[in-house]
Design a protein around this motif. Structure first.
Motif, PDB file in Angstrom:
ATOM      1  N   ALA A  20      -8.304  -8.248   9.591  1.00 27.79           N
ATOM      2  CA  ALA A  20      -7.553  -7.081  10.055  1.00 27.79           C
ATOM      3  C   ALA A  20      -6.351  -6.813   9.148  1.00 27.79           C
ATOM      4  CB  ALA A  20      -7.094  -7.282  11.503  1.00 27.79           C
ATOM      5  N   MET A  21      -5.642  -7.883   8.735  1.00 30.77           N
ATOM      6  CA  MET A  21      -4.509  -7.716   7.820  1.00 30.77           C
ATOM      7  C   MET A  21      -4.966  -7.196   6.471  1.00 30.77           C
ATOM      8  SD  MET A  21      -1.620 -10.632   8.079  1.00 30.77           S
ATOM      9  CE  MET A  21      -2.646 -11.961   8.652  1.00 30.77           C
ATOM     10  N   SER A  22      -6.058  -7.742   5.971  1.00 28.57           N
ATOM     11  CA  SER A  22      -6.611  -7.306   4.690  1.00 28.57           C
ATOM     12  C   SER A  22      -6.968  -5.822   4.747  1.00 28.57           C
ATOM     13  CB  SER A  22      -7.841  -8.146   4.338  1.00 28.57           C
ATOM     14  OG  SER A  22      -8.448  -7.688   3.161  1.00 28.57           O
ATOM     15  N   ASP A  23      -7.659  -5.430   5.808  1.00 24.54           N
ATOM     16  CA  ASP A  23      -8.039  -4.021   5.976  1.00 24.54           C
ATOM     17  C   ASP A  23      -6.807  -3.124   6.065  1.00 24.54           C
ATOM     18  OD1 ASP A  23     -10.691  -4.821   5.932  1.00 24.54           O
ATOM     19  OD2 ASP A  23     -10.966  -4.633   8.109  1.00 24.54           O
ATOM     20  N   ALA A  24      -5.780  -3.583   6.793  1.00 30.89           N
ATOM     21  CA  ALA A  24      -4.559  -2.790   6.937  1.00 30.89           C
ATOM     22  C   ALA A  24      -3.864  -2.604   5.587  1.00 30.89           C
ATOM     23  CB  ALA A  24      -3.610  -3.454   7.934  1.00 30.89           C
ATOM     24  N   LEU A  25      -3.797  -3.669   4.790  1.00 32.82           N
ATOM     25  CA  LEU A  25      -3.178  -3.565   3.464  1.00 32.82           C
ATOM     26  C   LEU A  25      -3.958  -2.614   2.566  1.00 32.82           C
ATOM     27  CD1 LEU A  25      -2.172  -7.274   2.845  1.00 32.82           C
ATOM     28  CD2 LEU A  25      -0.620  -5.313   2.925  1.00 32.82           C
ATOM     29  N   LYS A  26      -5.279  -2.701   2.601  1.00 29.18           N
ATOM     30  CA  LYS A  26      -6.102  -1.811   1.781  1.00 29.18           C
ATOM     31  C   LYS A  26      -5.864  -0.353   2.147  1.00 29.18           C
ATOM     32  CE  LYS A  26      -9.776  -5.126   0.890  1.00 29.18           C
ATOM     33  NZ  LYS A  26     -11.210  -5.410   0.960  1.00 29.18           N
ATOM     34  N   VAL A  27      -5.796  -0.059   3.433  1.00 29.45           N
ATOM     35  CA  VAL A  27      -5.557   1.318   3.888  1.00 29.45           C
ATOM     36  C   VAL A  27      -4.164   1.772   3.462  1.00 29.45           C
ATOM     37  CG1 VAL A  27      -5.175   2.733   5.958  1.00 29.45           C
ATOM     38  CG2 VAL A  27      -7.203   1.265   5.793  1.00 29.45           C
ATOM     39  N   GLN A  28      -3.164   0.916   3.642  1.00 27.15           N
ATOM     40  CA  GLN A  28      -1.793   1.286   3.291  1.00 27.15           C
ATOM     41  C   GLN A  28      -1.643   1.579   1.803  1.00 27.15           C
ATOM     42  OE1 GLN A  28       0.563   2.050   5.375  1.00 27.15           O
ATOM     43  NE2 GLN A  28      -0.646   1.442   7.142  1.00 27.15           N
ATOM     44  N   ILE A  29      -2.329   0.813   0.972  1.00 27.65           N
ATOM     45  CA  ILE A  29      -2.257   1.032  -0.477  1.00 27.65           C
ATOM     46  C   ILE A  29      -3.041   2.276  -0.877  1.00 27.65           C
ATOM     47  CG2 ILE A  29      -2.940   0.080  -2.719  1.00 27.65           C
ATOM     48  CD1 ILE A  29      -2.226  -2.708  -1.527  1.00 27.65           C
ATOM     49  N   ALA A  30      -4.245   2.429  -0.344  1.00 24.10           N
ATOM     50  CA  ALA A  30      -5.104   3.551  -0.726  1.00 24.10           C
ATOM     51  C   ALA A  30      -4.524   4.904  -0.304  1.00 24.10           C
ATOM     52  CB  ALA A  30      -6.495   3.369  -0.129  1.00 24.10           C
ATOM     53  N   LYS A  31      -3.693   4.926   0.736  1.00 25.19           N
ATOM     54  CA  LYS A  31      -3.158   6.219   1.182  1.00 25.19           C
ATOM     55  C   LYS A  31      -1.987   6.720   0.329  1.00 25.19           C
ATOM     56  CE  LYS A  31      -0.062   5.025   5.023  1.00 25.19           C
ATOM     57  NZ  LYS A  31       0.060   5.114   6.481  1.00 25.19           N
ATOM     58  N   VAL A  32      -1.576   5.925  -0.653  1.00 25.43           N
ATOM     59  CA  VAL A  32      -0.528   6.375  -1.580  1.00 25.43           C
ATOM     60  C   VAL A  32      -1.218   7.205  -2.665  1.00 25.43           C
ATOM     61  CG1 VAL A  32       1.277   5.673  -3.184  1.00 25.43           C
ATOM     62  CG2 VAL A  32       0.882   4.349  -1.095  1.00 25.43           C
ATOM     63  N   SER A  33      -1.030   8.512  -2.616  1.00 27.23           N
ATOM     64  CA  SER A  33      -1.787   9.422  -3.482  1.00 27.23           C
ATOM     65  C   SER A  33      -1.566   9.181  -4.967  1.00 27.23           C
ATOM     66  CB  SER A  33      -1.485  10.873  -3.122  1.00 27.23           C
ATOM     67  OG  SER A  33      -0.109  11.138  -3.300  1.00 27.23           O
ATOM     68  N   GLY A  34      -0.401   8.775  -5.377  1.00 27.69           N
ATOM     69  CA  GLY A  34      -0.115   8.565  -6.787  1.00 27.69           C
ATOM     70  C   GLY A  34      -0.858   7.400  -7.415  1.00 27.69           C
ATOM     71  N   LEU A  35      -1.451   6.534  -6.585  1.00 21.31           N
ATOM     72  CA  LEU A  35      -2.192   5.388  -7.128  1.00 21.31           C
ATOM     73  C   LEU A  35      -3.606   5.773  -7.556  1.00 21.31           C
ATOM     74  CD1 LEU A  35      -1.072   2.599  -4.640  1.00 21.31           C
ATOM     75  CD2 LEU A  35      -0.320   2.931  -7.005  1.00 21.31           C
ATOM     76  N   ILE A  37      -6.527   5.442  -5.902  1.00 20.95           N
ATOM     77  CA  ILE A  37      -7.533   4.417  -5.602  1.00 20.95           C
ATOM     78  C   ILE A  37      -7.999   4.528  -4.157  1.00 20.95           C
ATOM     79  CG2 ILE A  37      -6.671   2.753  -7.299  1.00 20.95           C
ATOM     80  CD1 ILE A  37      -5.304   1.369  -4.895  1.00 20.95           C
ATOM     81  N   GLY A  38      -9.145   3.909  -3.877  1.00 26.58           N
ATOM     82  CA  GLY A  38      -9.675   3.843  -2.523  1.00 26.58           C
ATOM     83  C   GLY A  38      -9.573   2.426  -1.985  1.00 26.58           C
ATOM     84  N   THR A  39      -9.902   2.252  -0.713  1.00 29.79           N
ATOM     85  CA  THR A  39      -9.795   0.933  -0.094  1.00 29.79           C
ATOM     86  C   THR A  39     -10.705  -0.097  -0.760  1.00 29.79           C
ATOM     87  OG1 THR A  39     -11.423   1.543   1.591  1.00 29.79           O
ATOM     88  CG2 THR A  39      -9.088   1.818   2.166  1.00 29.79           C
ATOM     89  N   LYS A  40     -11.843   0.340  -1.270  1.00 34.05           N
ATOM     90  CA  LYS A  40     -12.777  -0.598  -1.919  1.00 34.05           C
ATOM     91  C   LYS A  40     -12.272  -1.076  -3.279  1.00 34.05           C
ATOM     92  CE  LYS A  40     -16.878   1.007   0.449  1.00 34.05           C
ATOM     93  NZ  LYS A  40     -18.240   1.492   0.331  1.00 34.05           N
ATOM     94  N   ASP A  41     -11.251  -0.417  -3.796  1.00 34.97           N
ATOM     95  CA  ASP A  41     -10.680  -0.788  -5.090  1.00 34.97           C
ATOM     96  C   ASP A  41      -9.612  -1.872  -4.978  1.00 34.97           C
ATOM     97  OD1 ASP A  41     -12.206   1.200  -6.389  1.00 34.97           O
ATOM     98  OD2 ASP A  41     -10.706   2.708  -5.868  1.00 34.97           O
TER      99      ASP A  41
END
Length: 126
Positions: A20-35, A37-41
């Motif tokens: 759950a923590m891993s998934d939450a971090l992936k979502v939080q990072i992927a939602k930053v448009s300037g990066l 990237i997607g959650t699978k990245d």
């Protein structure tokens, strides 16, 4: 591909909680448009500390990624903020820090292996 390493999670934390923590971090990072990237990245790893002191009270997150023009200080700050807020939902009383770091593309090297035909598993490459 950002590589996220999280330090300070108690060893007895459940696999479901880590997922759950891993998934939450992936979502939080992927939602930053300037990066861009997607959650699978995003790859997330939890470091096992050999000491029990302060586990769950002091959490440190390192995010390693390659530099790109769009990854400005503002974008990296937003990514760090998102990650701290995402993890704080799991550890409300913890002190949480996040530090993005740039990798050097000129000295890095990676090998991509082939998938195992029978299991579909990715190989471990060195």
């Amino acid at each position: 591909m950002p590589i996220v390493t999280v330090y300070g999670i108690p060893r007895e934390y459940s696999q479901g909680g880590l997922t759950a923590m891993s998934d939450a971090l992936k979502v939080q990072i992927a939602k930053v448009s300037g990066l861009g990237i997607g959650t699978k990245d995003v790859a997330v790893f939890f470091h096992s500390d050999l000491r029990n002191a302060k586990l769950g009270h002091e959490i440190i997150i390192f995010i390693d990624l390659f530099p790109e023009e769009a990854r400005t200080t503002k974008v990296l700050h937003l990514m760090s903020r998102n990650c701290v807020l995402g993890i704080s939902k799991f550890f409300r009383l913890a002190s949480i820090d996040c530090y993005p770091r740039f990798l050097s593309p000129t000295i890095s090297f990676a090998v991509m292996g082939e998938k195992n035909a029978s299991t579909g598993a990715e190989p471990c490459t060195v």
